[in-house]
Each structure stands twice: as C-alpha cells, then as structure tokens.
Write an enzyme that holds these catalytic residues in place. Structure first.
Site, mmCIF file in Angstrom:
data_model
loop_
_atom_site.group_PDB
_atom_site.id
_atom_site.type_symbol
_atom_site.label_atom_id
_atom_site.label_comp_id
_atom_site.label_asym_id
_atom_site.label_seq_id
_atom_site.Cartn_x
_atom_site.Cartn_y
_atom_site.Cartn_z
ATOM 1 C CG LEU A 1 11.235 -6.369 42.216
ATOM 2 C CD1 LEU A 1 12.606 -5.906 42.822
ATOM 3 C CD2 LEU A 1 9.961 -6.048 42.891
ATOM 4 C CB CYS A 2 9.160 -1.271 38.130
ATOM 5 S SG CYS A 2 7.341 -1.670 38.152
ATOM 6 N N PRO A 3 11.479 -2.416 36.237
ATOM 7 C CG PRO A 3 12.697 -1.829 34.099
ATOM 8 C CD PRO A 3 12.765 -2.124 35.581
ATOM 9 C CG HIS B 1 14.695 -3.068 40.976
ATOM 10 N ND1 HIS B 1 15.482 -3.919 40.601
ATOM 11 C CD2 HIS B 1 13.651 -3.127 40.246
ATOM 12 C CE1 HIS B 1 15.171 -4.135 39.426
ATOM 13 N NE2 HIS B 1 13.821 -3.727 39.408
#
Ligand code: SF4
Lengths: 352, 78
Positions: B12-14, A50
């Site tokens: 944002l991932c995931p 992140h």
C-alpha cells in the site's frame, strides 16, 4: 567581491508531513534562496490513504499522498524513507512517554530530526527545517520541548523552525548569515490564523488539514487494538503486518489467547485474502459472508467458537446451521456445520 | 539502457513509491522500469514522484487486477 564559498547556495532538508505547517516552513526558506529538498518518514502508522486504498466504498475518495503533493506544489524533491523497523523502538519504549493515546510524539520528533540530520550528513546538506510552532501541540511542540528535540536529535543549532524562529535562540544558519531571522516568523499557540494568513500571502489555496495528528497512534480505537495485541502476546512487540491489520476489520477477542478479524466489506475481504497463509482463516460456504482471520494458538473448541462467530457475521446469521470453511496454517481445509452465535452470546467486551 | 521490472504488488502507498525511488536510485539515465502495483493510489503517487524528480511515465496499464506503470529514468536518480 565576496568569497566563492559565500555565494554557494546553501541546502536544507525540510521535514514534510503533508500538512500546512511544514509546507509554509519550507516555502519560507525557499523565499530566502535556500535550496530545499523534502524528507518524509514512513513509520507504518501514517494515515496516508491506507484505509481508503483498502476499503472498496472509499475507492472514489482522493488517494493522493499529501507529502508528494506538497513537494510538487513547492517544486522540490521529496525523499520518502522507510523507517518501519527502527521506529518500533520509539513506539515500544518512548523515553518521554505517550500523549493521549499511544502517540510518542516527542520521541518521534527527536527520532525524525535525528534521521534528517543523518541524511544531511550523507548528502552534504547544511541544515534542517521543520514546521514546528511553539505551543501548537500539547506534547511535542511546547516551549520546553523545542530545545529537547534540538538536543536529543543531535541537530542542535542546525535545526531551524522558520514559523517560530523569532521566539527561539538564533541558529547557526542565522548567525552565519545564510538566512535572515527577520524574514522568518514568530508564531505561537494553537491558533491557526497566522498560518492561514501566511498561506494566503504565498498564494497557497489548497492544503490538507489532518484532523488530530499525522498517524494512527493518536487514534483511540487504534491504540486500544495495539494495547490489546501487546497484552495478548505478553510482550510489547509488533510486526508490520500486525499494524496493517489493526487498521482494518472488526476485531473481537473471545478468549485471551486468540482474536478474530472480520472483514467489513469487499475491499477489506480482498486485502485480508493476502494474509491467509499466515493466519487461520474462515468463511461461510452455505451463505455469503465476510472473510475472517484468527490470530493466536487455537484449540478445537476455539476453532468451533470462531466458526460460530464467522457464521454470525454472515447472511446465515438466523439460519439453524451454517457451513464454514476453516483453513489453519499448514493444515488441510475443513468444513464445519455450526449454529451461528446469537447476538446475546457475543458480549460487548469481546469487541476490541 | 536497460529495462527492468519491479514487483510492488500487495503493497500500500507509500510503499510502492518508496520501492520505486530506491530502485530507480540504482539505475542509469535512460533505463526504464515496469512497476507492478495493486494499490490504485500508486496511479497518482508514482507519477507525482516521477514529476518532482524529473522522470517520465511512458505507459500506464490497468487490467483491473494489476497496475503497471512504466517509469523512464530521466532526472538524476538520487
Ligand atoms: S502524531 Fe504520530 S507521527 Fe506525528 S509526531 Fe506524534 S507520533 Fe509522530
């Protein structure tokens, strides 16, 4: 001839964190001809890329998701489950308390194994695998906590820990002959050597080695910011946006009822732009500077103080006067001309 | 066979992968979906997720603001 049911390949779901231990545990079961699929839980606190994704200066760093990468190396499917909402109760009210920071590791393990159990039931899988090792972690992986996780998750003897199985009572898959206890391991303690040796035996050369734990809750500075948020709000609650914003920017609390978040670089400023509809935001017009978000109910004096702070973190910090654009939620934009605060006027205690 | 669009911008991932996974679970073999993302991590993660589940990436576009990854459902969607 053996009964047909005996020949049916048994299926296990493996908790995959992205680290080496869960990778080895899953691989140990694959070697025993078990059909393994991975499961990974997204709590909102996961360290996974992140901050790298947000910060421009980190843009070139590796951004792969380690759990997906591990699954690909193992040649197994991975199911990533969003548990953000359910996980709140684990963070807010952990029955077994916290570790060194705000990490409720034992409750977290119980929760994840319980969710994995639910998943096995919904998908007709036979048992659960974790990469736990007795004595590996001070809070959640001790000899006395191993049965707690098995019991409180409800998984009981369907929970197999292939890396330390030889030091634990036999599980149902072992008793039923689905897996061979002798081909599992008896690792104990904090040493990582047995894992490295096993990785080499499997020909696994590359793996992620997360420092500390698997999430931000083990991070001291992050935990301080979360405690500060709870204290300021007078209740232990959080929303997903709160915990995302705790991962970025400088946080200063000049007054008990409000704090500001100062973007530290372009990537953070861009990310914070997305929150301008939810929070009071400020930036300098006369000079270049960061985007600042303010959280809390603010009086006119508070706005003025926050604007002076915003000016302090801009290129105009030494100017007589800096123009700051202020946008409060549901209000028109205003422009304030303010003298930047001097560094002596910002007590260290304001930094969260 | 149908074509779909999934908005995973600002996530944002995931999360873009989770949204893709859950959306694909509702589709049929042969269907395609344009996943629109802003997190550059998705450029690695969505193809990785597709590979392990046997799906195909048929196109990736990045205009500097949005990344559009087109996934074709090939493997089983569960
Ligand atoms: S470090 Fe975080 S994710 Fe890992 S067990 Fe502890 S609380 Fe759970």
């Amino acid at each position: 001839m053996k009964a047909a049911t005996h020949l049916k390949q048994k299926k296990a779901v493996a908790l995959i964190s992205g680290g080496l231990d869960s990778m080895l545990a899953a691989r140990t079961m694959i070697e025993q001809n078990i059909h393994v699929e991975g499961i990974n839980f997204f709590t909102g606190f996961c360290v996974e890329g992140h901050t790298h994704a947000i910060r421009k200066q980190d843009k070139d760093k590796q951004k792969r998701n380690n759990a997906l990468w591990v699954a690909e190396q193992l040649g197994i499917k991975l199911h990533i489950i969003d548990v953000i909402e359910e996980y709140k109760d684990i963070v807010i009210n952990p029955k077994h308390g916290y570790g060194a920071n705000l990490n409720p590791c034992l409750d977290c393990k119980c929760f994840m194994v319980k969710k994995a159990l639910q998943w096995t039931q919904e998908n007709n899988f036979d048992f659960i695998i974790t990469g736990e090792v007795i004595g590996q972690r001070p809070m959640s992986q001790r000899r006395d906590t191993m049965p707690v996780v098995a019991r409180e998750s409800g998984a009981n003897d369907l929970l197999v820990r292939p890396l330390c199985a030889k030091n634990l009572p036999a599980t149902l898959p072992e008793l039923n002959g689905w897996i061979d206890r002798e081909k599992m391991h008896g690792f104990t303690g904090r040493s990582r050597k047995p894992q490295f040796k096993l990785a080499a035996e499997f020909g696994i050369e590359e793996y992620a080695q997360p420092a500390g734990g698997c999430c931000f809750l083990t991070d001291k500075s992050y935990a301080n910011k979360l405690s500060d948020l709870w204290q300021a709000r007078g209740e232990r609650k959080y929303e997903f946006d709160d915990i995302m914003l705790l991962k970025i920017g400088r946080h200063l609390r000049p007054r008990p009822h409000f704090k500001i978040i100062v973007g530290r670089e372009e990537g953070e400023n861009n990310f914070m732009q997305g929150y301008r509809k939810q929070f009071t935001s400020m930036y300098t017009l006369s000079h270049s500077g960061p985007l600042v978000l303010a959280d809390g109910k603010m009086s006119e004096d508070d706005i003025y103080l926050a604007a002076r702070l915003t000016a302090r973190f801009s290129q105009g910090r030494d100017a007589q006067s800096v123009q700051v654009l202020v946008k409060q939620v549901d209000k028109e934009e205003i422009k304030l001309d303010v003298p930047p605060l001097s560094s002596e006027e910002i007590p260290q205690e304001w930094y969260v | 066979m149908s074509h779909h669009t999934l908005d995973a911008t600002r996530l944002l991932c995931p999360l873009p992968v989770i949204r893709t996974q859950n959306f694909v679970a509702t589709l049929n073999r042969g269907d395609t979906v344009d996943v629109i993302c802003t997190d550059p991590g998705a450029k690695n993660d969505i193809p990785a997720w597709s590979r392990i589940n046997g799906h195909e990436i048929i196109n990736t576009k990045d205009d500097g603001n949005n990344i559009v990854i087109t996934v074709k459902v090939v493997g089983s969607s569960d």
